[in-house]
Design an enzyme around this catalytic site. Structure first.
Site, PDB file in Angstrom:
ATOM      1  N   LYS A  84       0.859  -1.194   0.000  1.00  0.00           N
ATOM      2  CA  LYS A  84       0.000   0.000   0.000  1.00  0.00           C
ATOM      3  C   LYS A  84       0.891   1.239   0.000  1.00  0.00           C
ATOM      4  O   LYS A  84       1.802   1.358   0.824  1.00  0.00           O
ATOM      5  CB  LYS A  84      -0.906   0.035   1.233  1.00  0.00           C
TER       6      LYS A  84
HETATM    7  C1  E4P Z   1      -7.881   0.815   4.732  1.00  0.00           C
HETATM    8  O1  E4P Z   1      -7.239  -0.008   5.400  1.00  0.00           O
HETATM    9  C2  E4P Z   1      -8.088   2.186   5.309  1.00  0.00           C
HETATM   10  O2  E4P Z   1      -6.866   2.643   5.862  1.00  0.00           O
HETATM   11  C3  E4P Z   1      -9.148   2.162   6.384  1.00  0.00           C
HETATM   12  O3  E4P Z   1     -10.316   1.537   5.873  1.00  0.00           O
HETATM   13  C4  E4P Z   1      -9.471   3.585   6.839  1.00  0.00           C
HETATM   14  O4  E4P Z   1     -10.636   3.514   7.637  1.00  0.00           O
HETATM   15  P1  E4P Z   1     -10.915   4.656   8.727  1.00  0.00           P
HETATM   16  O5  E4P Z   1     -11.338   5.906   7.973  1.00  0.00           O
HETATM   17  O6  E4P Z   1     -12.002   4.126   9.613  1.00  0.00           O
HETATM   18  O7  E4P Z   1      -9.605   4.861   9.460  1.00  0.00           O
END
Ligand code: E4P
Length: 211
Positions: A84
């Site tokens: 990522k």
């Molecule tokens: C994916 O892993 C994203 O980082 C995650 O879904 C972000 O979600 P949040 O907005 O609840 O932190």
């Protein structure tokens, strides 16, 4: 089209994989920090728990350090580890370098159709818009996903929608064109339930079928 678990907690992953229809696990640095364990230890445990993709974010300070970190992650499981990379122009160039060399990449925290257009040019396998965060901080997160899906039509880059907080939000982004979703365990378990179904089961259970 797949559903992923959005968590770094091993017990969440174990429970999700037992369902038999969750394809893999997405993590982010906040998820990993909440475990209180070294990141690579968590990653190895998650890779052992699923036979699908596991997503792990690079966090090093400089682009060259992120390049090296990406290769270190890739080497742990070349077939299933997805790196990522947060969306910036510098990191889109990093993504292009890595995808040309065969590293599977997801460009994360994308907020605009322009970013996902460049991510596709860079060969990214996935892009991850944070839908609920976008709605709270930018505009209508679902509409942004719909525009992203239109821009990506005909490319190899797929939308893995993240930051999803309700069943309704999951459905809305899928209808808007997201290819995949990643959700926390509680939402994952809730998606399969509905009062209508429960009521039907109650009525069926009251039926007395002669032996
Ligand atoms: C994916 O892993 C994203 O980082 C995650 O879904 C972000 O979600 P949040 O907005 O609840 O932190």
């Amino acid at each position: 089209m797949s559903i992923f678990l959005d968590s770094a907690h091993i017990e969440d992953a174990r429970r999700a994989m037992q369902l038999g229809f969750v394809r893999g696990v997405t993590t982010n640095p906040s998820h990993i920090a909440r475990t209180g364990r070294p990141g690579l230890d968590v990653l190895r445990d998650l890779l052992a728990l699923t036979d699908g993709p596991v997503f792990y974010q690079v966090t090093a300070d400089t682009v060259e350090e992120r390049y090296a970190q990406a290769w270190e992650l890739h080497s742990l499981c070349p077939d299933r580890l997805v790196v990522k990379i947060p969306a910036t122009t510098e990191n889109l160039a990093l993504t292009a370098r890595l995808t040309k060399a065969g590293v599977d990449c997801l460009v994360t925290a994308v907020a605009s159709p322009a970013q996902v257009y460049l991510a596709a040019q860079a060969g990214a396998h996935y892009v991850a818009p944070y839908v609920n965060r976008l709605t709270r901080q930018v505009g209508d997160g679902v509409s942004i996903v719909r525009e992203m899906a239109q821009i990506l039509r005909g490319t190899q880059t797929e939308i893995l929608a993240a930051s999803l907080k309700s069943v309704e939000e999951v459905v809305a982004v899928l209808l808007a064109g997201a290819h995949h979703v990643t959700v926390p365990l509680d939402l994952l378990l809730a998606m399969g339930e509905h009062p209508f179904s429960q009521q039907a089961i109650v009525e069926f259970n009251q039926a007395r079928i002669p032996a």
